[in-house]
Scaffold this active site. Structure first.
Site, short mmCIF file in Angstrom:
data_model
loop_
_atom_site.label_atom_id
_atom_site.label_comp_id
_atom_site.label_asym_id
_atom_site.label_seq_id
_atom_site.Cartn_x
_atom_site.Cartn_y
_atom_site.Cartn_z
CD GLU A 30 -2.54 -1.55 0.01
OE1 GLU A 30 -2.88 -0.59 -0.64
OE2 GLU A 30 -3.03 -2.49 -0.03
CD GLU A 50 -3.41 -3.12 -7.33
OE1 GLU A 50 -2.78 -4.02 -6.78
OE2 GLU A 50 -3.94 -2.19 -6.86
#
Length: 757
Positions: A484, A506
């Site tokens: 994150e 991602e």
């Protein structure tokens, strides 16, 4: 009629006509009411004409009419037959008269054309019969379209920014001879305000605040569809003449899909937003396309027992408005898509560090790797739009650990103090060692309720983490936190041009989580770090292989119509696994860590084969035989296996899942040998799969616990419980779903319901 779309399966329409008008700044002023489960208030939007309208041309040119926008080719707006009633609106700043509202479930007072006939007296704006079916009647009034869903829009009006004291500094002429000049003056003020130089950001926020509090100067006509809010001003035909500052009164609906009302792990009410599956269009009217970059500021009022966390550059401290009511204020000066806006309101407890500070050590191999790149960047210039950029700030470049806070429900406070507080500075420092200056000036980390449907989510200045990362040591928590944190660079500071390209950010974050973690926690030499990365790559490869085997070919194509080079065509435009990846994966099987697991798997398989051949009388002999087969005493065996990395345990259990049958005795030995009930959620998930596959009934309680407490990972298990067509397992699935359905994420609940019913 609008096309009926399923957010769980279909791509949702981006309705906003951003090529004509772009939101540059949002000012939200909201009240959070937990009794009614509604967020209500106002939002003021400041616009600039979009790319189509900056090329010049007269007001009559088709380029600047909404009907010419290609986004309208797919729009089929519903006629505004929504019922209308008079309601009283409340604002903390100024008082307003009753006004019309478009909402379901009320008495219909609109005329046969669906127009808001009671507006004519309230605002003096003509209620033309073309209001809600413009295209049908051929009106050429410009139509502003915003992305909007599950909202009750109550009123829309133009804001008289010219009435703000001191605003004269943004005007070039003080002479106002007619209404058209006054309209032009208001738009000129907004233009000057939104184009202020980056180093004037404090002044800019000041005037945004005061302009948002300015009185209205005429209501605007609007209609709502399933996915959009459409606004127009009579006889305004070009975007540049449309009001550049508008105020919208609205309130969310309890069932709104951008807002999750639930309870935390301590049983206290809370609400949080999660952009998927429909981004933020059910939180506020906005422009959802990622190219629509904007800043924002938000004031939120709620009962004093709640803490408001939000995407904001400041660590907000509450102001008491009256007894039992607090106000929280956050702002953002870095332009980002509206979908990145996040809010979480709950009885969160701040988990504070003890007096001593964590000792942060960074591998010297990486510590100066990107500091030189930072220096080159400072000497040069960034290529983004102007804003107060940290990459141009020498002080920010040397800030290894940015200010951070940790919040959690009260019952998880001690666990967060034990696991999370120590990890955050280590992971932040590792990220700085690899990538340099942190894009954001601070960060909050929040442990969200158990119904959160992911292990984590990154937003500007705030990270959501699932409670599932707090079990079984620091590995899962650390790697997820690193993932994150990586999104601060890839996904937020650098985002996708459109939502079909999210896989790019991602991919970067997934790669960097391993790199960060090797530097942050383990201080491993390069060779050992590479071995662990290869192990993780093999696990991801196995999941990708399974996905490809069970996915339609058209879903395996990441992008269409792009074949500049063969490599691009092979990786993006065709289905199946690319040949280079097939070749690369063969080397991962030779990794030392993987070989260790393969050796253990072989021992368990051989022990299982022997155990299945022996009679019950020889179970004791089996145990002795297993110890000899392992080549170690029980004590040494346990010591060795406790040193296996969590990822090795995942691979071990996944490999054993491929065996047709494991006998009960082997399952019992597995559980005791590896202390599986104490491992992290990734390991326990595979253990639960083994329990279900082999109908290990005495451990069904562990499956039940996982489904209730680890909802971010448990959806797949429901399918496993149902596919075996075993009465006890199906009963367990129904029981767990009944206990969690009301709290479960809406999309996850729908998927599980389809499995069960």
């Amino acid at each position: 009629m609008e096309t009926k779309l399923d957010p769980a399966k279909d791509d949702l329409p981006l309705m906003a006509n951003t090529r004509h008008m772009l939101v540059k700044h949002y000012v939200l002023d909201l009240d959070v009411d937990f009794k009614s489960q509604v967020i209500e208030g106002t939002i003021v939007l400041f616009f600039e004409p979009g790319s189509r309208c900056k090329k010049g041309g007269s007001a009559g040119e088709g380029d600047c009419l909404s009907q010419s926008d290609e986004t309208f080719k797919i729009r089929a707006s519903e006629p505004c037959h929504s019922p209308v009633t008079n309601v009283s609106a409340r604002s903390s700043k100024t008082g307003y008269n009753d006004f019309s509202v478009c909402a379901k479930g009320e008495k219909d007072t609109s005329d046969k054309n669906g127009n808001h006939s009671n507006r004519e007296q309230a605002s003096g704006i003509s209620s033309s019969k073309n209001c809600c079916d413009i295209e049908t009647h051929g009106s050429e009034d410009f139509l502003l379209v915003l992305d909007c869903c599950d909202l009750s829009v109550l009123k829309v009006e133009e804001v008289d920014v010219a009435a703000v004291p001191g605003i004269e500094k943004f005007t070039r002429s003080a002479k106002l001879t007619d209404a058209e000049e006054l309209r032009n003056l208001r738009n000129q003020i907004v233009h000057e305000l939104v184009t202020l130089p980056a180093d004037h950001w404090r002044e800019q926020l000041y005037y945004y605040t005061h302009c948002s509090q300015a009185p209205g100067c005429g209501e605007l006509l609007f209609s709502t569809g399933t996915w959009s809010l459409e606004i127009r001003k009579a006889e305004v035909q070009a975007p540049r003449d449309f009001p550049h500052a508008i105020r919208i009164w609205y309130k969310t609906k309890p069932e709104g899909r951008s807002v999750t009302w639930t309870t935390d792990q301590s049983g206290r009410p809370c609400v949080y937003t999660m952009g998927s599956p429909i981004n933020n269009r059910a939180l506020f009217p906005c422009q959802e396309p990622p190219v629509a970059m904007s800043t924002w500021q938000t004031t939120v009022r709620t009962a004093s027992c709640f803490v408001v966390l939000m995407s904001g550059e400041n660590s907000a401290e509450p102001a008491q408005l009256q007894e039992g009511l607090l106000s929280w204020y956050y702002y953002v000066t870095m332009p980002m898509p509206a979908s990145t806006f996040t809010i979480a309101v709950g009885c969160w407890t701040e988990v504070k560090q003890e007096s001593h500070t964590a000792d942060v050590q960074i591998n010297n191999e990486f510590s100066s790797l990107f500091s030189r790149a930072d220096l080159r960047l400072i000497e040069g210039s960034c290529g983004h739009v102007a804003y107060p950029c940290r990459f141009q700030n020498p002080a920010a470049s040397s800030q290894l650990v940015i200010p951070h806070r940790v919040f959690a429900p009260w019952c998880l406070k001690d666990r967060c103090a034990e696991i999370l507080l120590e990890l955050i500075p280590q992971c932040l420092s590792a990220a700085h060692a690899i990538l340099g200056t942190h894009p954001f000036s601070r960060i909050d980390v929040l442990i969200v309720p158990s119904n959160f449907s992911s292990l984590g989510m990154a937003s500007p200045h705030i990270i959501f983490l699932s409670q599932s990362v707090l079990t079984g040591g620091s590995h899962l928590c650390g790697t997820r936190l690193c993932h994150e944190i990586a999104h601060a660079w890839f996904g937020l500071a650098i985002g996708a041009r459109d939502w079909t390209e999210e896989w790019i950010s991602e991919g970067f974050a997934t790669y960097l989580e391993d790199v960060f973690w090797a530097v942050a926690q383990q201080q491993l030499p390069h060779d050992e770090a590479r071995e662990q990365q290869e192990l993780k790559a093999l696990l991801r490869w196995r999941r990708l292989r399974d996905e490809v085997q069970n996915s339609k070919e058209e879903l395996q194509v990441l992008r269409y119509g792009l074949s500049v080079e063969n490599i691009i065509g092979a990786w993006l435009d065709t289905s199946g696994i690319p040949k280079p990846l097939l070749e690369e994966c063969q080397s991962w099987d030779q990794c030392r860590l993987v070989q260790q697991v393969n050796d253990e798997v072989t021992k368990w398989i051989q022990a299982n084969q022997r155990a299945r051949k022996r009679t019950k009388r020889k179970r004791r002999q089996d145990e002795v035989a297993f110890r000899k087969l392992a080549g170690l005493s029980v004590t040494l065996k346990i010591f060795q296996l406790e040193q296996l990395l969590p990822d090795q345990l995942v691979l071990l259990l996944e490999s054993l899942l491929e065996e047709k049958m494991l006998c009960l005795r082997i399952l019992q030995c597995l559980e005791k040998t590896y202390h599986l009930d104490e491992q992290d959620a990734e390991v326990r998930h595979r253990w639960c799969e083994l329990v279900v596959k082999h109908k290990y009934t005495t451990r069904y309680a562990e499956v039940e616990k996982f489904l209730k407490e680890d909802q971010a990972m448990g959806v797949y298990l429901y399918g496993e419980l149902m596919v075996n067509e075993d009465a006890k397992q199906q009963e367990l699935a129904y029981k767990c779903f009944a206990a969690t359905q009301k709290q479960m994420d809406v999309s996850s609940a729908k998927v599980v319901a389809e499995m069960l019913f």
